[in-house]
Design a protein around this motif. Structure first.
Motif, short mmCIF file in Angstrom:
data_model
loop_
_atom_site.label_atom_id
_atom_site.label_comp_id
_atom_site.label_asym_id
_atom_site.label_seq_id
_atom_site.Cartn_x
_atom_site.Cartn_y
_atom_site.Cartn_z
N ALA A 66 -43.38 -36.00 -44.22
CA ALA A 66 -43.96 -36.08 -42.88
C ALA A 66 -43.17 -35.14 -41.98
O ALA A 66 -41.98 -35.35 -41.73
CB ALA A 66 -43.86 -37.51 -42.35
N VAL A 67 -43.81 -34.07 -41.55
CA VAL A 67 -43.17 -33.13 -40.62
C VAL A 67 -44.21 -32.75 -39.57
O VAL A 67 -45.28 -32.23 -39.92
CB VAL A 67 -42.69 -31.84 -41.34
CG1 VAL A 67 -42.13 -30.83 -40.34
CG2 VAL A 67 -41.64 -32.16 -42.39
N ASP A 68 -43.89 -33.02 -38.32
CA ASP A 68 -44.74 -32.56 -37.23
C ASP A 68 -44.29 -31.14 -36.89
O ASP A 68 -43.18 -30.94 -36.38
CB ASP A 68 -44.59 -33.50 -36.03
CG ASP A 68 -45.43 -33.05 -34.84
OD1 ASP A 68 -45.88 -31.88 -34.80
OD2 ASP A 68 -45.62 -33.88 -33.93
N ILE A 69 -45.14 -30.17 -37.20
CA ILE A 69 -44.69 -28.76 -37.07
C ILE A 69 -44.57 -28.30 -35.62
O ILE A 69 -44.18 -27.16 -35.39
CB ILE A 69 -45.58 -27.79 -37.88
CG1 ILE A 69 -47.05 -27.86 -37.41
CG2 ILE A 69 -45.46 -28.05 -39.38
CD1 ILE A 69 -47.86 -26.64 -37.80
N THR A 70 -44.90 -29.18 -34.68
CA THR A 70 -44.66 -28.80 -33.28
C THR A 70 -43.23 -29.15 -32.87
O THR A 70 -42.81 -28.83 -31.77
CB THR A 70 -45.65 -29.50 -32.31
OG1 THR A 70 -45.39 -30.91 -32.33
CG2 THR A 70 -47.08 -29.23 -32.70
N ARG A 71 -42.50 -29.84 -33.76
CA ARG A 71 -41.13 -30.28 -33.43
C ARG A 71 -40.12 -29.51 -34.27
O ARG A 71 -39.99 -29.73 -35.48
CB ARG A 71 -40.98 -31.78 -33.67
CG ARG A 71 -41.88 -32.58 -32.74
CD ARG A 71 -41.88 -34.04 -33.11
NE ARG A 71 -42.89 -34.74 -32.37
CZ ARG A 71 -42.69 -35.39 -31.20
NH1 ARG A 71 -41.49 -35.44 -30.69
NH2 ARG A 71 -43.68 -35.98 -30.59
N GLU A 72 -39.41 -28.64 -33.59
CA GLU A 72 -38.50 -27.73 -34.30
C GLU A 72 -37.44 -28.49 -35.08
O GLU A 72 -37.09 -28.10 -36.21
CB GLU A 72 -37.86 -26.74 -33.33
CG GLU A 72 -37.05 -25.65 -34.05
CD GLU A 72 -36.71 -24.46 -33.16
OE1 GLU A 72 -36.79 -24.58 -31.92
OE2 GLU A 72 -36.36 -23.39 -33.72
N ASP A 122 -52.81 -26.98 -24.60
CA ASP A 122 -51.40 -27.01 -24.99
C ASP A 122 -51.22 -27.61 -26.39
O ASP A 122 -50.45 -27.08 -27.20
CB ASP A 122 -50.57 -27.84 -23.98
CG ASP A 122 -50.34 -27.08 -22.67
OD1 ASP A 122 -50.52 -25.84 -22.66
OD2 ASP A 122 -50.00 -27.72 -21.66
N ALA A 123 -51.95 -28.69 -26.66
CA ALA A 123 -51.80 -29.35 -27.97
C ALA A 123 -52.32 -28.46 -29.10
O ALA A 123 -51.70 -28.36 -30.16
CB ALA A 123 -52.54 -30.69 -27.96
N ASP A 124 -53.45 -27.79 -28.88
CA ASP A 124 -54.02 -26.93 -29.92
C ASP A 124 -53.12 -25.72 -30.19
O ASP A 124 -52.91 -25.33 -31.34
CB ASP A 124 -55.42 -26.44 -29.51
CG ASP A 124 -56.47 -27.56 -29.54
OD1 ASP A 124 -56.14 -28.67 -30.01
OD2 ASP A 124 -57.60 -27.31 -29.06
N VAL A 125 -52.61 -25.14 -29.11
CA VAL A 125 -51.72 -23.97 -29.27
C VAL A 125 -50.41 -24.42 -29.93
O VAL A 125 -49.85 -23.71 -30.78
CB VAL A 125 -51.46 -23.28 -27.90
CG1 VAL A 125 -50.37 -22.22 -28.01
CG2 VAL A 125 -52.76 -22.65 -27.38
#
Ligand SMILES: NC(=O)c1ccc[n+]([C@@H]2O[C@H](COP(=O)([O-])OP(=O)(O)OC[C@H]3O[C@@H](n4cnc5c(N)ncnc54)[C@H](O)[C@@H]3O)[C@@H](O)[C@H]2O)c1
Length: 273
Positions: A66-72, A122-125
């Motif tokens: 599980a990795v949210d790719i928006t979170r560095e 913002d969420a889509d980008v």
């Protein structure tokens, strides 16, 4: 033609959005070619299950995270974990994206540019572009240690504008007609820019980067929509979900060893018309 041209034997390939409709097929073809798919998606369950399934069917040491790719920070931690398990990373498929919504709430259609919420932009980008940048930054830097391949999943709509007539619903006034959201075009075109940037950035380190522009996939759309879309595609039909496996494998493997910075349309000819 030698089988080994398309072999990914022991190549560790990170795939984002791996639990989605196409991500599953990208993951499968990596395993089928002997590669080690590292499957990332928002929730652990589906990717862990898929990893087990691929391991069972193809005998490869797949794993799911599980990795949210928006979170560095999550990407950095995962990169460390993947390196600890495998010691190297050889490829990245930037596939995750938000599924664009074309619906409204009855009073307002939020897909339309005039109503499109900044939060959705913002969420889509954040997923489609920033996520791809962050994955390139971290996994890409590891790939650059010995070379490899990055594939950005753009779209036919990274090459042409959406034909908004396709999404019309009868009986709705003009200002309520759903459209393909602006973010889709922006994210998919942006990925082509990222592709060109990355294709040159680590070229001297043996990292190639290419964009794949798939056309629409047939997925229980209503028959009237299917007929309309198909009439805009020279091959007269949408894609089956497994029809991008060949292109993904080609771009990841040494079959494409001199292909770098390319934008490969796999769209039944749609962008040729
Ligand atoms: N399906 C099509 O017709 C089509 C056509 C052209 C291009 N594409 C592109 O192909 C790619 C895959 O499409 P799909 O149809 O499989 O979409 P999908 O919605 O089925 O899969 C996308 C996956 O990305 C994951 N995801 C979303 N946000 C994430 C995040 N922050 N971190 C990690 N994972 C996240 C989702 O959970 C989902 O599993 C997308 O980039 C899409 O734009 C699809």
């Amino acid at each position: 033609m030698s089988e080994s041209l398309f072999s990914l034997k022991d190549k560790v390939i990170v795939i984002t959005g791996a639990a989605g409709l196409l991500g599953r097929h990208h993951s499968e073809v990596v395993a089928r070619a002997g590669g080690v798919p590292v499957l990332l998606d928002l929730y652990a369950g589906p990717v862990e299950e898929l990893a087990k399934d691929l391991e069972r069917r193809y005998g490869v040491a797949a794993s799911g995270f599980a990795v949210d790719i928006t979170r560095e920070a999550e990407i950095e931690a995962n990169c460390t974990a993947v390196l600890a398990r495998y010691g190297h990373i050889d490829g990245l498929v930037n596939n995750a994206a938000n599924n664009p919504k074309v619906e409204g709430d009855g009073s307002k259609n939020f897909s339309r540019l005039e109503n499109f919420p900044l939060q959705v932009w913002d969420a889509d980008v954040a997923v489609g572009l920033t996520g791809a940048f962050l994955c390139a930054k971290h996994y890409g830097a590891v790939i650059a240690r010995q070379g490899g391949s990055i594939v950005n999943i753009s779209s036919d709509l990274g090459l042409i504008a959406p034909d908004q007539r396709l999404y019309r619903k009868s009986g709705l006034p003009e200002d309520q007609q759903p459209v393909k959201p602006v973010t889709y075009s922006v994210v998919k075109s942006g990925l082509i820019g990222l592709t060109r940037y990355l294709a040159t950035y680590w070229a001297d380190r043996g990292v190639r980067c290419n964009a794949l522009c798939p056309g629409g996939v047939e997925n229980n759309q209503d028959p009237a929509f299917l007929k309309e879309v198909s009439s805009r595609i020279p091959m007269g039909r949408m894609a089956q979900p497994d029809e991008y496996q060949g292109s993904v494998l080609f771009l990841l493997s040494s079959a494409s060893s001199y292909v770098n910075g390319a934008v490969l349309a796999a769209d039944g000819g749609r962008t040729t018309w």
